[in-house]
Design an enzyme around this catalytic site. Structure first.
Site, PDB file in Angstrom:
ATOM      1  CB  CYS A   2      -0.961   0.254   1.127  1.00 18.83           C
ATOM      2  SG  CYS A   2      -1.848  -1.409   1.574  1.00 18.83           S
ATOM      3  NE  ARG A  28       4.458   1.922  -0.606  1.00 23.16           N
ATOM      4  CZ  ARG A  28       5.582   1.556  -0.145  1.00 23.16           C
ATOM      5  NH1 ARG A  28       6.758   1.770  -0.750  1.00 23.16           N
ATOM      6  NH2 ARG A  28       5.796   0.823   1.004  1.00 23.16           N
ATOM      7  CD1 TRP A  75      -0.684  -5.862  -3.944  1.00 22.18           C
ATOM      8  CD2 TRP A  75      -0.611  -6.659  -1.813  1.00 22.18           C
ATOM      9  NE1 TRP A  75      -0.644  -7.210  -4.116  1.00 22.18           N
ATOM     10  CE2 TRP A  75      -0.486  -7.754  -2.791  1.00 22.18           C
ATOM     11  CE3 TRP A  75      -0.609  -7.020  -0.523  1.00 22.18           C
ATOM     12  CZ2 TRP A  75       0.002  -8.969  -2.437  1.00 22.18           C
ATOM     13  CZ3 TRP A  75      -0.278  -8.373  -0.073  1.00 22.18           C
ATOM     14  CH2 TRP A  75       0.029  -9.390  -1.113  1.00 22.18           C
ATOM     15  CG  ASN A 101       2.680   0.472   3.702  1.00 20.95           C
ATOM     16  OD1 ASN A 101       2.253  -0.902   3.468  1.00 20.95           O
ATOM     17  ND2 ASN A 101       3.908   0.689   3.729  1.00 20.95           N
ATOM     18  N   GLY A 102       0.767  -1.340   6.060  1.00 24.27           N
ATOM     19  CA  GLY A 102       1.477  -2.260   7.065  1.00 24.27           C
ATOM     20  C   GLY A 102       0.468  -3.385   7.305  1.00 24.27           C
ATOM     21  CD  GLU A 487      15.357 -10.031 -13.405  1.00 23.75           C
ATOM     22  OE1 GLU A 487      15.255 -10.670 -12.306  1.00 23.75           O
ATOM     23  OE2 GLU A 487      14.745  -8.863 -13.773  1.00 23.75           O
ATOM     24  CE  LYS A 491      11.389  -7.726 -14.613  1.00 18.77           C
ATOM     25  NZ  LYS A 491      12.474  -8.299 -13.602  1.00 18.77           N
ATOM     26  CD  GLU A 494       8.162  -9.120 -12.506  1.00 18.84           C
ATOM     27  OE1 GLU A 494       7.524  -8.876 -11.186  1.00 18.84           O
ATOM     28  OE2 GLU A 494       9.235  -8.624 -12.558  1.00 18.84           O
ATOM     29  CG  HIS A 510      19.609 -34.681 -14.740  1.00 17.88           C
ATOM     30  ND1 HIS A 510      20.397 -35.872 -14.868  1.00 17.88           N
ATOM     31  CD2 HIS A 510      20.677 -33.805 -15.231  1.00 17.88           C
ATOM     32  CE1 HIS A 510      21.457 -35.888 -15.010  1.00 17.88           C
ATOM     33  NE2 HIS A 510      21.657 -34.513 -15.449  1.00 17.88           N
ATOM     34  CE  LYS A 609      10.310  -0.612  -8.453  1.00 15.21           C
ATOM     35  NZ  LYS A 609      10.437  -1.601  -9.407  1.00 15.21           N
TER      36      LYS A 609
HETATM   37  O1  M6R Z   1      12.789  -3.594  -3.567  1.00 15.98           O
HETATM   38  P1  M6R Z   1      13.375  -4.933  -3.587  1.00 15.98           P
HETATM   39  O2  M6R Z   1      14.639  -5.095  -4.704  1.00 15.98           O
HETATM   40  O3  M6R Z   1      13.795  -5.538  -2.548  1.00 15.98           O
HETATM   41  O4  M6R Z   1      12.236  -5.916  -4.427  1.00 15.98           O
HETATM   42  C1  M6R Z   1      12.570  -7.316  -4.439  1.00 15.98           C
HETATM   43  C2  M6R Z   1      11.438  -7.650  -5.238  1.00 15.98           C
HETATM   44  O5  M6R Z   1      10.055  -7.479  -4.797  1.00 15.98           O
HETATM   45  C3  M6R Z   1      11.519  -7.023  -6.494  1.00 15.98           C
HETATM   46  O6  M6R Z   1      12.468  -7.424  -7.399  1.00 15.98           O
HETATM   47  C4  M6R Z   1      10.108  -8.012  -7.479  1.00 15.98           C
HETATM   48  O7  M6R Z   1      10.723  -9.381  -7.764  1.00 15.98           O
HETATM   49  C5  M6R Z   1       9.933  -7.281  -8.877  1.00 15.98           C
HETATM   50  N1  M6R Z   1       8.743  -7.564  -9.315  1.00 15.98           N
HETATM   51  C6  M6R Z   1      10.807  -7.667  -9.843  1.00 15.98           C
HETATM   52  O8  M6R Z   1      10.705  -7.193 -11.090  1.00 15.98           O
END
Ligand code: M6R
Length: 614
Positions: A2, A28, A75, A101-102, A487, A491, A494, A510, A609
């Site tokens: 949030c 957020r 969120w 937020n929390g 990585e 991408k 997500e 395997h 995020k």
């Molecule tokens: O702010 P941070 O780098 O700690 O965030 C970590 C992950 O939440 C962040 O990298 C997430 O996986 C993103 N959606 C990746 O694109």
């Protein structure tokens, strides 16, 4: 997760500024949105489930005007994303409005207690309880700050709060415990928010609020206090607040789309500059050398992070081994407890987090610091929790990243961590001076390689993204290529909502190869440490796999089978440059696949995020 914001100004209507701030905080969370305004002796609240643009179009919020306003983008944790559960939440009298937020952990017992005392609780949220707790203090005759401090003493868990009260229409109260919160101090206008980009329309003078602090802002004043326990608090002197003011370098433009259709594509295009800024900032940075010395003296090195930051951490473990001969243990932050027993005062932790606020990463750092470990934080956000809780902080200096997908911050993390590995190699004596200088020279070419990769790969990525109809794919690599594949697959999952699984190419025999039949997409991410991937490409093609090899153009592979080869910019076999050559294709592929299918690449479903909950 949030995002929260509050702005109070003597310069006119702040509602548009709060809405703009909410747009910048949408990364957020974005399942509900709402605002509360004080004025005319009462509060006006508008809130709804859904995205901010729909909210602005349908709720009439854009016609409202006020000099003090708080807002929230959600969120969901407690309760589904409905109109009733959207913030702000109020007490029984409707005079106190709270955004939060929390997560309040003792939610269930507090709710039962409050309902037992006759409070009417209308939402499923933990936030609403805060409003009722404050209400109790006020009806018991306390002033607002006392009522707030008393309420906070009842909360277990995490919170960043912004609160308004109908009787004090020029004030916003705030408090923080384990959820990010900053103050923006302007001229005749002050703000409070979860993150810096949200207040840039008001000011660039920022104070990071610490855990256990509370206070209030009016257009002309800001007061900060510290909780002392059991509902008590003491004032933090103004000089101390002033000493903590930071002038942020980020501009309002840096936090806008600047003509691009989405933040994600803007941030992909910003990568050459971001990588350059990281490199220029870090190459002269004494803290990078200090960090290398601390690492060199460690008996154990743990590398921790989540999501993309974990993947950047993997690249560090790779180069620490290859360039410095140093063994490190990469750990996914949410699994950190498994490793706590091995942590002691001779352990050094490299904690990687763009936001510096990821819950699991912070928990690992806190738990391990308690056992005596030294923490090296790698973050983009000055003043973030990770920054404050690290013994040494290395800043990546990428500028604000608003898109939920980490793009420019990943390549920035990589160049910084590669530089750290080079410095570590020097301290360990594994790299001679000339080899270290050669590597630094290579790293200085990373921004240019990134620029060329974006330009050369975008048409290919776009065409591929449009051609593919979904389903499932493997992204295979060996050595560095496997870590990059992790990585790349994140991408694709997500942002494009396609199932993409990264696998060590050698290990694919395997089990995973059982899935490969005619037309099954297999990307081979080829790096110059592992020409053996050619064999894996051949095996996959032999089973009808639709094999696409992504490699630096100057890496020659003996494929001899039907496979499409995508040539990324040459690297001269220089491994430190290969992430910059190979990763942009997958970022652009994911972006274009999402746009082509009508998904929002900046706000992928179910994601936020910064994951500030367990
Ligand atoms: O702010 P941070 O780098 O700690 O965030 C970590 C992950 O939440 C962040 O990298 C997430 O996986 C993103 N959606 C990746 O694109």
């Amino acid at each position: 997760m949030c995002g929260i914001i509050g702005i109070t100004s003597a310069r006119g209507n702040v509602v548009p500024l709060v809405l703009e701030g909410l747009r910048r905080l949408e990364y957020r969370g974005y399942d509900s949105v709402g605002v509360a305004l004080a004025g005319g002796g009462g509060l006006t609240i508008k809130k709804a489930a859904g995205r901010i643009d729909d909210f602005v179009r349908t709720s009439g919020v854009a016609r409202l005007s006020a000099s003090t306003c708080i807002g929230h983008t959600r969120w969901a944790t407690h309760g589904p994303p409905t109109n009733v559960n959207a913030h702000p939440h109020t007490d029984c009298s409707g005079r106190v409005a709270v955004v939060h937020n929390g997560v309040i952990r003792n939610y269930a017992s507090l709710r039962e207690e409050l309902e037992g005392r006759g409070h009417r609780i209308v939402s499923d949220t933990d936030t609403e309880l805060v409003a009722h707790l404050i209400e109790e203090g006020l009806s018991g005759g306390l002033g607002f700050l006392d009522a707030l401090a008393r309420a906070l003493s009842r909360l277990e868990g995490s919170y960043a709060l912004a609160i308004i009260h109908s009787r004090e229409p020029d004030r916003i109260y705030f408090a923080r415990m384990r959820s990010p919160l900053i103050l923006g101090l302007g001229e005749g206008a002050n703000a409070v928010a979860s993150d810096i980009p949200a207040v840039l329309t008001v000011t660039r003078r920022v104070v990071v609020i610490a855990d256990g602090e509370l206070g209030w802002i009016s257009p002309w004043e800001a007061r900060l206090y510290k909780l002392t326990g059991n509902g008590g608090y003491m004032e933090v002197p103004l000089e101390e607040v002033e000493a903590r003011v930071k002038l942020v370098e980020w501009t309002p433009e840096a936090a806008s789309k600047a003509g691009y259709p989405h933040y994600m594509i803007k941030e992909i295009y910003e990568q050459p500059q971001a990588v350059l800024d990281t490199f220029n900032g870090a190459v002269e940075e004494e803290d990078v050398e200090r960090a290398a010395e601390v690492l060199a003296s460690a008996s154990k090195i743990l590398v921790v992070g989540a999501g993309t930051s974990f993947h950047a951490g993997l690249v560090f473990t790779y180069f620490a081994s290859r360039l410095a001969g140093v063994m490190t243990l990469p750990i996914v932050a949410s699994e950190h407890k498994v490793y706590t027993p091995i942590v002691d005062e001779n352990t050094v932790v490299v904690a990687v987090s763009q936001s510096g606020e990821t819950y699991d990463t912070l928990e690992s750092v806190r738990e391990w610091a308690e056992r005596g470990a030294t923490i090296i934080g790698v973050t983009n956000v000055v003043g973030s929790s990770l920054d404050r809780e690290s013994n040494i902080t290395l800043y990546i200096r990428s500028g604000p990243e608003i898109g939920v997908a980490a793009t420019k911050t990943y390549l920035s993390q990589i160049i910084l961590l590669e530089l750290l590995a080079v410095r570590l190699g020097e301290v360990m004596g594994a790299l001679g001076r000339s080899e270290a200088s050669r590597l630094l020279e290579s790293l200085s070419r990373a921004p240019e390689v990134t620029r060329k990769a974006i330009t050369a790969m975008e048409p290919l990525a776009k065409a591929d993204a449009r051609g593919d109809v979904g389903g499932s794919m493997y992204i295979l690599g060996r050595g560095l290529g496997y870590f990059l594949a992790k990585e790349a697959s994140l991408k694709v999952k997500e942002i494009a909502y396609m199932h993409a699984e990264a696998y060590p190419a050698g290990e694919s025999k395997h089990g995973p190869i059982a899935l490969v039949t005619r037309g099954f997409r297999v990307y081979i991410l080829a790096t110059s440490d592992s020409p053996e991937v050619a064999g894996n490409a051949i095996e996959m093609a032999a089973r009808g796999g639709d094999v696409v090899v992504v490699k630096p153009s100057d890496l020659s592979l003996e494929l001899g089978v039907k496979a499409r080869v995508l040539d990324a910019p040459p690297t001269g076999g220089d491994l430190v440059l290969e992430p910059f050559s190979l990763i942009p294709y997958f970022q652009l592929y994911s972006y274009h696949a999402a746009v082509f299918r009508g998904y929002d690449p900046d706000k992928p479903r179910n994601l936020a995020k910064t994951v500030t909950v367990e």
